[in-house]
Design an enzyme around this catalytic site. Structure first.
Site, PDB file in Angstrom:
ATOM      1  N   GLU A   1       0.864  -1.199   0.000  1.00  0.00           N
ATOM      2  CA  GLU A   1       0.000   0.000   0.000  1.00  0.00           C
ATOM      3  C   GLU A   1       0.889   1.233   0.000  1.00  0.00           C
ATOM      4  OE1 GLU A   1      -2.056  -0.982   3.671  1.00  0.00           O
ATOM      5  OE2 GLU A   1      -3.530  -2.165   2.593  1.00  0.00           O
TER       6      GLU A   1
ATOM      7  N   CYS B   1     -10.063   0.669   8.414  1.00  0.00           N
ATOM      8  CA  CYS B   1      -9.449   1.925   8.866  1.00  0.00           C
ATOM      9  C   CYS B   1     -10.083   3.161   8.216  1.00  0.00           C
ATOM     10  CB  CYS B   1      -7.953   1.903   8.562  1.00  0.00           C
ATOM     11  SG  CYS B   1      -7.549   1.379   6.892  1.00  0.00           S
TER      12      CYS B   1
END
Ligand code: FUB
Ligand code: ZN
Length: 650
Positions: free
Chosen positions: A320, A416
């Site tokens: 990521e 998240c």
């Protein structure tokens, strides 16, 4: 304390959505009562816990209220903390006793789950407290406590609640007892930055220097001991806290070099911008120029070399992460919602140090495009990854694109982003102005009424504007103190033409780093009228961005636009737009909650079916009318293709 009350139609709708839909929905999800399907982030990610959230239940178990074991990511606690932080801002805006009751119950639960010595993390409290702080590469213990501290400070500031702040101080004190340069303490830091932000907020709220020093310690220690995570992992025998993550390159954790020596943004994008946010806060707080120079280098690298036109960051799903300068692939990128939010945080801190409009502009870009695209217009569906080009069939069949979802899921195994959006939107009032002892900056054009407390006394600012759609703002500034105040009004770089009048008199724009300054004499009111022509803009990428060569993107004002299949048919990459085609703008109040739409005549290439893959005959061209919508509003009408960068027709 300053108070900014947002009245903007555009933002009030979102803020109400968060208050009425998102916060209750997220509460139900955290309590496993939402009756929804939780999606995996990508194909073949069997390790991802996605049957349920279990986040509140983890706290109940850790508090001894129920029996069971921990479920979910090691950082599942942070979903609850971000929810609580969003509730704090929401209560700050509008008291709601039913919501307050839920928040107070949650604070009681968290306090009960806290260990007697202040340690707070349900994963280790449930699975083996003796293993705490021993596997920091993946454990997220400090990350979670950092989120709790942020929530606690926000809740305390919003409501005056002392208990929550006490729990936060106890947690911070436990960290302080266990980490630091002194002998006998752990000389290390968390695999995911966040505690640094929390500790700095706690310092600002309490004035307790230990928290400032500890934040500085964590920031400066990172990268000085690059084998720290591996050494811990080699002897760790506790429960699996993302085991194997320590094998990631040190740069994944920004652990490859001391932070002050890092020139480029490396590794996991959210980690980088959280690190930078804390670093910039530290620089602003202490006035340390070396730290500021490090922030500036990272800012420049991110925003001038590694940021997508939507304000998204993170070029690859692998880690990521950032990759290299100008590597900005439109359909395999990551562009996590949290990373765009983190960029907004970073920009806000940079504005405290230096009055440069580029920070406010990047903030605006990330906010109105990538971050806002992270949520559906119903407030109950969310993107984790925000692509600039999608073909749903490829997302389904190509494992390299399985992270690129064509529609927003209700919730994600790794959740998240949704509560991060909730806390950012509810605290948007903190992003409109920057107040320093030298000036007030008007960074965002958001209709609002503000009472800003400065060293010189209170300054009231009322913004009347229908931005982001309309092309003007009236800013009334009343200096209620007797000392003159310098106010900088941002002159947006996307404006084709700017006209400024002060108290009815035309004034020539004389901007300084993107701000027009006005001295507002004590006990006076000044009325500033700003007209900014929001022409439709064609944007061309730097030619080093290979994916965008020969392409054009469309924007108006703060928005980047895109084409969707539902309006423009299939195979969007076959569309060609000539440089002189006339683009028209109109506001459609019935579409997607009311959006500005851009239309234009273009060309579509098509070959004939059955012609085979390759041919010596060029494809034929047909006329087509295109309809662009703002990027943030895409994927609200079912699954379909989407594209931001369109081929130019030469
Ligand atoms: O590791 C905690 C959060 O989960 C990160 O910030 C996100 O990128 C996701 O991986
Ligand atoms: Zn996220």
């Amino acid at each position: 304390m300053s108070q900014v009350t947002i009245t903007s139609t555009f933002w009030s709708r979102y803020r109400e959505l968060v208050r009425k839909e998102m916060i209750p929905f997220q509460w139900n999800v955290l309590n496993d009562q939402a009756g929804i399907k939780i999606e995996k982030e990508r194909l073949n990610d069997e390790g991802i816990p996605s049957e349920k959230s279990h986040a509140i239940e983890n706290f109940r178990i850790a508090a001894g209220r129920t029996k069971g074991t921990h479920y979910g990511w090691t950082f599942q606690d942070s979903d609850v903390y971000k929810w609580l932080e969003a509730v704090a801002y929401s209560l700050r805006e509008k008291m709601d006793s039913a919501l307050e009751k839920k928040a107070l119950e949650t604070i009681d639960l968290i306090a009960e789950a806290q260990e007697p010595d202040g340690y707070l993390d349900t994963f280790y409290s449930i699975l083996g407290i003796e293993h705490r702080y021993k596997s920091l590469a993946g454990s997220h213990e400090l990350y979670c406590m950092g989120h709790f501290i942020e929530a606690a400070v926000a809740y305390h500031e919003a409501t005056g609640n002392e208990k929550v702040l006490q729990v936060a101080r106890k947690a911070a004190d436990n960290i302080d007892e266990n980490f630091g340069p002194e002998e006998g303490k752990i000389h290390g830091y968390d695999g995911h930055e966040e505690i640094e932000i929390g500790l700095l907020r706690l310092y600002h709220a309490t004035g307790e220097e230990r928290y400032l020093n500890l934040a500085k310690y964590f920031l400066m220690e990172r990268g000085k001991h690059p084998d720290f995570f591996k050494e811990q992992a080699a002897v760790y025998e506790g429960p699996n806290a993302l085991s194997g993550i320590e094998k990631a390159a040190n740069s994944y954790f920004q652990n490859h070099a001391p932070v002050l020596e890092q020139d480029t943004a490396e590794g996991h994008a959210v980690r980088v911008v959280y690190l930078c946010t804390a670093l910039a806060d530290l620089a602003a707080t202490t006035g340390d120029s070396e730290i500021y120079e490090a922030c500036k280098r990272l800012w420049d690298n991110i925003t001038k070399r590694r940021m997508f036109i939507t304000g998204g960051i993170g070029s690859t799903v692998h880690g990521e992460a950032f990759t290299l300068d100008y590597d900005l692939p439109n359909d395999t990128m990551y562009c996590e919602t949290c990373a765009a939010i983190g960029l907004v945080f970073f920009a806000r801190q940079m504005l405290r140090i230096e009055p440069k409009a580029e920070y406010a502009e990047v903030m605006e870009r990330a906010l109105y495009n990538c971050a806002l695209a992270g949520m559906a217009l119903d407030g109950k569906h969310f993107f984790y990854v925000n692509p600039l080009e999608v073909n749903p069939a490829k997302s389904l069949k190509d494992p390299g694109k399985s992270h690129v979802k064509p529609v927003r899921p209700a919730w994600l195994g790794c959740a998240c982003c949704p509560p991060n959006l909730a806390r950012m939107i509810t605290s948007l009032d903190d992003y409109v102005y920057t107040i320093t002892d030298k000036h007030i900056l008007v960074n965002q054009f958001i209709a609002s009424k503000a009472v800003l407390s400065t060293e010189a006394g209170n300054v009231e600012i009322a913004q009347t504007t229908n931005f982001p759609w309309d092309e003007n703002a009236v800013i009334e500034i009343s200096n209620t103190g007797s000392v003159d105040v310098k106010v900088g009004i941002r002159i947006p770089s996307w404006a084709d033409d700017v006209r400024l009048t002060i108290d009815g008199t035309d004034v020539e724009v004389a901007e300084e780093n993107g701000y027009q300054y006005i001295m507002v004499t004590g006990l006076r009111k000044v009325v500033v009228k700003l007209e900014f022509k929001m022409g439709i803009r064609r944007y061309y990428a730097n030619t080093n961005i290979s994916e965008d060569i020969g392409k054009v993107a469309i924007g108006r004002g703060p928005f980047i636009y895109c084409l969707e299949g539902v309006d423009n048919g299939e195979n969007l990459p076959s569309i060609m737009l000539s440089d002189d085609a006339e683009l028209s703008y109109c506001f459609d109040e019935n579409l997607l909650g009311g959006i500005g739409v851009i239309t234009v005549q273009a060309t579509r290439l098509s070959g004939e079916d059955g012609e085979g893959l390759y041919s010596v005959k060029p494809p034929s061209e047909t006329e087509t009318k295109l309809k662009f919508i703002p990027y943030y509003a895409w994927a609200n009408r079912g699954e379909n293709e989407m594209i931001v960068w369109i081929n130019r027709h030469f």
